[in-house]
Design an enzyme around this catalytic site. Structure first.
Site, PDB file in Angstrom:
ATOM      1  N   CYS A   2      -2.821  -4.179  -6.632  1.00 59.98           N
ATOM      2  CA  CYS A   2      -2.214  -2.925  -7.030  1.00 59.98           C
ATOM      3  C   CYS A   2      -1.860  -3.019  -8.511  1.00 59.98           C
ATOM      4  O   CYS A   2      -1.897  -4.104  -9.089  1.00 59.98           O
ATOM      5  CB  CYS A   2      -0.938  -2.685  -6.244  1.00 59.98           C
ATOM      6  SG  CYS A   2      -1.188  -2.817  -4.477  1.00 59.98           S
ATOM      7  N   ARG A  27      -7.266  -1.331 -10.671  1.00 59.34           N
ATOM      8  CA  ARG A  27      -6.715  -2.411  -9.849  1.00 59.34           C
ATOM      9  C   ARG A  27      -6.525  -2.003  -8.398  1.00 59.34           C
ATOM     10  O   ARG A  27      -6.366  -2.856  -7.517  1.00 59.34           O
ATOM     11  CB  ARG A  27      -5.354  -2.844 -10.401  1.00 59.34           C
ATOM     12  CG  ARG A  27      -5.408  -3.376 -11.796  1.00 59.34           C
ATOM     13  CD  ARG A  27      -4.016  -3.666 -12.293  1.00 59.34           C
ATOM     14  NE  ARG A  27      -3.461  -4.795 -11.583  1.00 59.34           N
ATOM     15  CZ  ARG A  27      -3.566  -6.062 -11.970  1.00 59.34           C
ATOM     16  NH1 ARG A  27      -4.216  -6.341 -13.081  1.00 59.34           N
ATOM     17  NH2 ARG A  27      -3.039  -7.028 -11.278  1.00 59.34           N
ATOM     18  N   TRP A  76      -3.687  -0.501  -3.640  1.00 57.12           N
ATOM     19  CA  TRP A  76      -4.874  -0.977  -2.913  1.00 57.12           C
ATOM     20  C   TRP A  76      -4.311  -1.567  -1.635  1.00 57.12           C
ATOM     21  O   TRP A  76      -3.654  -2.596  -1.656  1.00 57.12           O
ATOM     22  CB  TRP A  76      -5.599  -2.027  -3.738  1.00 57.12           C
ATOM     23  CG  TRP A  76      -6.916  -2.453  -3.184  1.00 57.12           C
ATOM     24  CD1 TRP A  76      -8.134  -1.864  -3.397  1.00 57.12           C
ATOM     25  CD2 TRP A  76      -7.178  -3.604  -2.358  1.00 57.12           C
ATOM     26  NE1 TRP A  76      -9.112  -2.557  -2.744  1.00 57.12           N
ATOM     27  CE2 TRP A  76      -8.567  -3.620  -2.100  1.00 57.12           C
ATOM     28  CE3 TRP A  76      -6.370  -4.605  -1.804  1.00 57.12           C
ATOM     29  CZ2 TRP A  76      -9.172  -4.614  -1.321  1.00 57.12           C
ATOM     30  CZ3 TRP A  76      -6.973  -5.582  -1.026  1.00 57.12           C
ATOM     31  CH2 TRP A  76      -8.351  -5.581  -0.793  1.00 57.12           C
ATOM     32  N   ASN A 102       3.477  -5.412  -6.467  1.00 57.66           N
ATOM     33  CA  ASN A 102       2.089  -5.875  -6.354  1.00 57.66           C
ATOM     34  C   ASN A 102       2.141  -7.280  -5.768  1.00 57.66           C
ATOM     35  O   ASN A 102       2.805  -8.149  -6.331  1.00 57.66           O
ATOM     36  CB  ASN A 102       1.444  -5.888  -7.743  1.00 57.66           C
ATOM     37  CG  ASN A 102       0.098  -6.589  -7.747  1.00 57.66           C
ATOM     38  OD1 ASN A 102      -0.599  -6.607  -6.740  1.00 57.66           O
ATOM     39  ND2 ASN A 102      -0.262  -7.162  -8.874  1.00 57.66           N
ATOM     40  N   GLY A 103       1.458  -7.489  -4.650  1.00 54.72           N
ATOM     41  CA  GLY A 103       1.472  -8.811  -4.027  1.00 54.72           C
ATOM     42  C   GLY A 103       1.656  -8.680  -2.528  1.00 54.72           C
ATOM     43  O   GLY A 103       1.454  -7.594  -1.964  1.00 54.72           O
ATOM     44  N   GLU A 476     -26.514 -12.453  -9.193  1.00 51.67           N
ATOM     45  CA  GLU A 476     -25.646 -11.514  -9.899  1.00 51.67           C
ATOM     46  C   GLU A 476     -26.237 -10.087  -9.881  1.00 51.67           C
ATOM     47  O   GLU A 476     -25.507  -9.110  -9.714  1.00 51.67           O
ATOM     48  CB  GLU A 476     -25.420 -12.007 -11.338  1.00 51.67           C
ATOM     49  CG  GLU A 476     -24.609 -11.111 -12.242  1.00 51.67           C
ATOM     50  CD  GLU A 476     -23.185 -10.804 -11.752  1.00 51.67           C
ATOM     51  OE1 GLU A 476     -22.738 -11.399 -10.777  1.00 51.67           O
ATOM     52  OE2 GLU A 476     -22.559  -9.915 -12.353  1.00 51.67           O
ATOM     53  N   LYS A 480     -24.290  -6.895  -8.341  1.00 56.50           N
ATOM     54  CA  LYS A 480     -24.021  -5.673  -9.112  1.00 56.50           C
ATOM     55  C   LYS A 480     -24.487  -4.457  -8.324  1.00 56.50           C
ATOM     56  O   LYS A 480     -23.777  -3.473  -8.213  1.00 56.50           O
ATOM     57  CB  LYS A 480     -24.755  -5.673 -10.463  1.00 56.50           C
ATOM     58  CG  LYS A 480     -24.205  -6.518 -11.556  1.00 56.50           C
ATOM     59  CD  LYS A 480     -22.896  -6.080 -12.152  1.00 56.50           C
ATOM     60  CE  LYS A 480     -21.719  -6.598 -11.374  1.00 56.50           C
ATOM     61  NZ  LYS A 480     -21.148  -7.852 -11.706  1.00 56.50           N
ATOM     62  N   GLU A 483     -22.308  -3.755  -5.056  1.00 54.43           N
ATOM     63  CA  GLU A 483     -20.904  -3.344  -5.200  1.00 54.43           C
ATOM     64  C   GLU A 483     -20.733  -1.940  -5.760  1.00 54.43           C
ATOM     65  O   GLU A 483     -19.759  -1.271  -5.438  1.00 54.43           O
ATOM     66  CB  GLU A 483     -20.065  -4.361  -5.974  1.00 54.43           C
ATOM     67  CG  GLU A 483     -20.339  -4.478  -7.435  1.00 54.43           C
ATOM     68  CD  GLU A 483     -19.407  -5.488  -8.132  1.00 54.43           C
ATOM     69  OE1 GLU A 483     -18.286  -5.695  -7.674  1.00 54.43           O
ATOM     70  OE2 GLU A 483     -19.838  -6.054  -9.140  1.00 54.43           O
ATOM     71  N   HIS A 499     -39.403 -19.375   3.242  1.00 54.84           N
ATOM     72  CA  HIS A 499     -38.712 -20.059   4.342  1.00 54.84           C
ATOM     73  C   HIS A 499     -37.915 -19.093   5.214  1.00 54.84           C
ATOM     74  O   HIS A 499     -37.042 -19.510   5.959  1.00 54.84           O
ATOM     75  CB  HIS A 499     -37.796 -21.150   3.787  1.00 54.84           C
ATOM     76  CG  HIS A 499     -38.537 -22.189   3.007  1.00 54.84           C
ATOM     77  ND1 HIS A 499     -39.397 -23.086   3.600  1.00 54.84           N
ATOM     78  CD2 HIS A 499     -38.609 -22.423   1.681  1.00 54.84           C
ATOM     79  CE1 HIS A 499     -39.934 -23.854   2.663  1.00 54.84           C
ATOM     80  NE2 HIS A 499     -39.478 -23.465   1.492  1.00 54.84           N
ATOM     81  N   LYS A 598     -10.294  -4.561  -9.042  1.00 51.31           N
ATOM     82  CA  LYS A 598     -10.744  -5.378 -10.165  1.00 51.31           C
ATOM     83  C   LYS A 598     -10.171  -6.788 -10.077  1.00 51.31           C
ATOM     84  O   LYS A 598     -10.843  -7.759 -10.366  1.00 51.31           O
ATOM     85  CB  LYS A 598     -10.299  -4.708 -11.473  1.00 51.31           C
ATOM     86  CG  LYS A 598     -10.693  -5.462 -12.732  1.00 51.31           C
ATOM     87  CD  LYS A 598     -12.160  -5.336 -13.013  1.00 51.31           C
ATOM     88  CE  LYS A 598     -12.590  -6.046 -14.256  1.00 51.31           C
ATOM     89  NZ  LYS A 598     -14.059  -6.251 -14.281  1.00 51.31           N
TER      90      LYS A 598
HETATM   91  C1  AGP Z   1     -17.568  -8.550 -10.184  1.00 47.90           C
HETATM   92  O1  AGP Z   1     -18.429  -7.503 -10.451  1.00 47.90           O
HETATM   93  C2  AGP Z   1     -16.738  -8.369  -8.997  1.00 47.90           C
HETATM   94  N1  AGP Z   1     -15.986  -7.174  -9.044  1.00 47.90           N
HETATM   95  C3  AGP Z   1     -15.988  -9.581  -8.469  1.00 47.90           C
HETATM   96  O2  AGP Z   1     -16.936 -10.327  -7.782  1.00 47.90           O
HETATM   97  C4  AGP Z   1     -15.242 -10.501  -9.468  1.00 47.90           C
HETATM   98  O3  AGP Z   1     -16.173 -11.157 -10.283  1.00 47.90           O
HETATM   99  C5  AGP Z   1     -14.404 -11.524  -8.680  1.00 47.90           C
HETATM  100  O4  AGP Z   1     -13.443 -10.843  -7.920  1.00 47.90           O
HETATM  101  C6  AGP Z   1     -13.731 -12.542  -9.561  1.00 47.90           C
HETATM  102  O5  AGP Z   1     -12.831 -11.965 -10.450  1.00 47.90           O
HETATM  103  P1  AGP Z   1     -12.246 -12.792 -11.653  1.00 47.90           P
HETATM  104  O6  AGP Z   1     -13.367 -13.138 -12.556  1.00 47.90           O
HETATM  105  O7  AGP Z   1     -11.232 -11.887 -12.287  1.00 47.90           O
HETATM  106  O8  AGP Z   1     -11.614 -14.020 -11.073  1.00 47.90           O
END
Ligand code: AGP
Length: 603
Positions: A2, A27, A76, A102-103, A476, A480, A483, A499, A598
């Site tokens: 959050c 966030r 969140w 937050n937490g 990666e 991308k 997500e 395989h 995020k």
């Molecule tokens: C990246 O596109 C993602 N949103 C996610 O995998 C992110 O890289 C991961 O949560 C790690 O975050 P950080 O680098 O802030 O630790």
């Protein structure tokens, strides 16, 4: 997960809180709320809404809410679904305290039972509501004393902002385990989950540490430890510009951040070079094994880093998901170092895995983007990436900057350990310095990549293939796409296809293959042939002037030539653009994809 914000000062609080919440929305974005102390009555007034900040903003239109002190929250959900009742701020029973959090409060059920037995009525399913009632229950007449008593009761991780009708000029903040910064200015002060939230008002910040409490008035900020001892902390000056946290004419933050990559690379090289690394090399001098731990995109950067460190510095490297590494039977000796990679520096999985390893005797290094973040403070040494704030939930420019740091670290280690020559070092550094202009060249392909995205946007599944150092880039690329577009995608080492995954190939399956002219070129061509023979659609990312690849591919994206070892800096860029365009063409919210946050501050 959050985002929290708080303001006390000379302005109307609501516009400041809303602006901050817009910046923090990445966030968490399932509901939001604000509370202020009414200027005329000293009563707490709160408004909450399900949805995004703009929905809360609309709800506030025309409402007469005047006050110079307040708190806000973008949620969140962890406990309880997104609803008005579960949105923050939470207000104590007699409406004397309002709290944003937050937490996660781990012992909230026990605390809730205690409070219910005393007659407190709960209206939400959240863990946070206990904090509001606890403030009321434990109130001594002094806000700091009460905050200490509340903190003593709470188990878990939290960053908390509190206002009270009994103290209409005071904002109080407590931190344990979740990020919180104090923005300091003339005649006004702020609390926020991160720096960009209040960057337009101040560049002076105090980074709160765990078990610290801040008491803010319009004209002063006082800091205390949990034993109520007064603390003196340095002000951190931030040189991020306000525009770096705005879209600057781009449609989305993600798009802007993809286009900022040449600058992010240059700044990260300069930042690395200007750093005194004596302490770093003391730490790494005698190590014989490195572990890299991270999550998501940062983990993929670590996988690329493994190739470089093993190649140039000849140190064995293991890369692991932080959430898995934490609970392994770790093999740590006095020659073991752990590198934690994290854009935010607040990812719970990465932080706690690194802390556990540190407690078991490992030396720790952080690669982090956010200055003053928890991971950086918990590690023995920090290497910063100089990407500037990254707002889009999908990491792009921070990935490329993490690669820069890992590459430079591998080369410097190699030089120190005499596993590469000075000539090779200079040659590789020179090649790196040309990467920003090569990335610029790839970004010019934006329009044609959008056309390609249009052709493939209605596909159900995607495969991404790469070999060797470009295999993590395939991972990666797949991350991308899934997500932000919600299209199912898998990344695979191209040689592993036969395989099992090759069974998935049919005429509906697009396969993005990294087929650059490196020493694996012939091998990846064979892998592409295997896909072609099963009627898969091939989108190749290939080196300019390669005509042969055209025969085998349905589409080709040409990128500039570079050294074999440096291709990941280039091959990732078309993948980011493909994902971005597919997602936007599908009408998805690329900056705030569903279910994601995020910064993931829960395990
Ligand atoms: C990246 O596109 C993602 N949103 C996610 O995998 C992110 O890289 C991961 O949560 C790690 O975050 P950080 O680098 O802030 O630790």
């Amino acid at each position: 997960m959050c985002g929290i914000i708080g303001y006390v000062g000379k302005r109307q609080a609501i516009p400041v809180l809303l602006q901050g919440l817009y910046k923090l929305e990445y966030r968490g974005y399932d509901s939001a709320g604000i509370a202020i102390i009414d200027k005329n009555t000293s009563e707490i007034k709160a408004e909450k809404q399900v949805g995004k900040i703009k929905d809360l903003h609309e709800k506030l239109w025309g409402k007469k809410l005047e006050g110079n002190i307040g708190i806000g929250h973008s949620r969140w959900a962890t406990h309880g679904s997104p609803s008005i009742e579960n949105a923050h701020p939470h207000i104590s029973q007699s409406k004397t305290f309002a709290v944003v959090h937050n937490g996660i409060i781990e012992n909230y059920i026990e605390l809730k039972n205690e409070l219910e037995n005393k007659g407190y009525k709960f209206i939400s399913q959240t863990d946070t509501e206990v904090i509001a009632h606890l403030f009321e229950d434990l109130y001594t007449g002094n806000l700091l004393d009460t905050a200490v008593k509340v903190a003593e009761k709470l188990e878990g991780a939290y960053a908390i902002g509190v206002i009270s009708k009994f103290h209409p000029d005071t904002l109080i903040a407590i931190r344990k385990g979740s990020p919180l910064v104090i923005g300091v200015s003339k005649d006004e002060n702020f609390i926020a989950s991160d720096i960009p939230a209040v960057l337009e008002y101040t560049k002076d910040f105090i980074i709160l540490d765990d078990n610290e409490i801040a008491v803010l008035n319009k004209n002063k900020v006082e800091l205390f430890d949990i034993g109520k001892n007064k603390l003196k902390k340095e002000i951190t000056k931030v040189n991020w510009s306000v525009s770096s946290a705005q879209k600057s004419g781009f449609k989305h933050f993600m798009q802007k951040e993809i286009f900022e990559q040449p600058r992010a690379i240059t700044d990260t090289i300069a930042g690395f070079n200007s750093l005194d690394k004596t302490e770093l090399f003391n730490i790494l001098e005698n190590i014989d094994r490195l572990y890299i731990i991270a999550c998501g995109t940062s983990l993929h950067a670590g996988l690329v880093g493994k190739f470089w460190i093993e190649k140039f510095a000849k140190i064995p490297v293991e890369v692991d998901f932080a959430s898995e590494y934490r609970y392994r039977d770790k093999i740590i000796t006095d020659k073991t170092a752990i590198i934690g990679i994290s854009q935010s520096g607040e990812t719970a999985d990465t932080r706690f895995a690194l802390l556990d390893a540190k407690n078991e005797g490992a030396k720790t290094i952080a690669i982090v983007n956010v200055v003053g973040s928890s991971l950086s403070r918990e590690s023995d040494f920090t290497l910063y990436t100089y990407s500037g704030p990254e707002i889009g939930v999908a990491a792009t420019k921070t990935f490329i900057s993490q690669l820069v740091v890992l590459f430079l670290l591998a080369l410097e280690l190699g030089l120190k350990r005499r596993t590469i020559s000075k000539e090779d070092y200079n040659y590789l550094i020179k090649a790196l310095s040309k990467i920003p202009s090569k990335v610029e060249k790839i970004l010019l392909l934006d329009k044609s990549i959008k056309d390609l995205a249009y052709k493939y946007m209605n596909t159900q599944d995607f495969l991404f293939l790469g070999r060797n150092i470009n295999y993590p880039i395939a991972l990666e690329g797949a991350l991308k796409l899934k997500e932000i577009s919600y299209i199912h995608a898998e990344g695979y080492p191209a040689g592993e296809m036969k395989h099992g995954p090759i069974a998935l190939i049919d005429e509906n399956m697009p396969v993005v293959a990294v087929a650059v002219k490196d020493k694996f070129y012939e091998k990846i061509l064979s892998n592409i042939q295997e896909v072609k023979a099963r009627k898969g659609k091939i989108i190749s990312i290939a080196t300019e002037e390669d005509k042969q690849i055209r025969q085998l591919s349905d589409d080709v994206i040409y990128i500039p030539k570079t050294l074999d070892e440096l291709y990941p800096f280039l091959t990732i860029v078309p993948m980011q653009l493909i994902s971005y365009h597919i997602a936007t063409l599908l009408g998805k919210d690329v900056d705030q994809p569903r279910n994601l946050a995020k910064t993931v501050t829960v395990e």
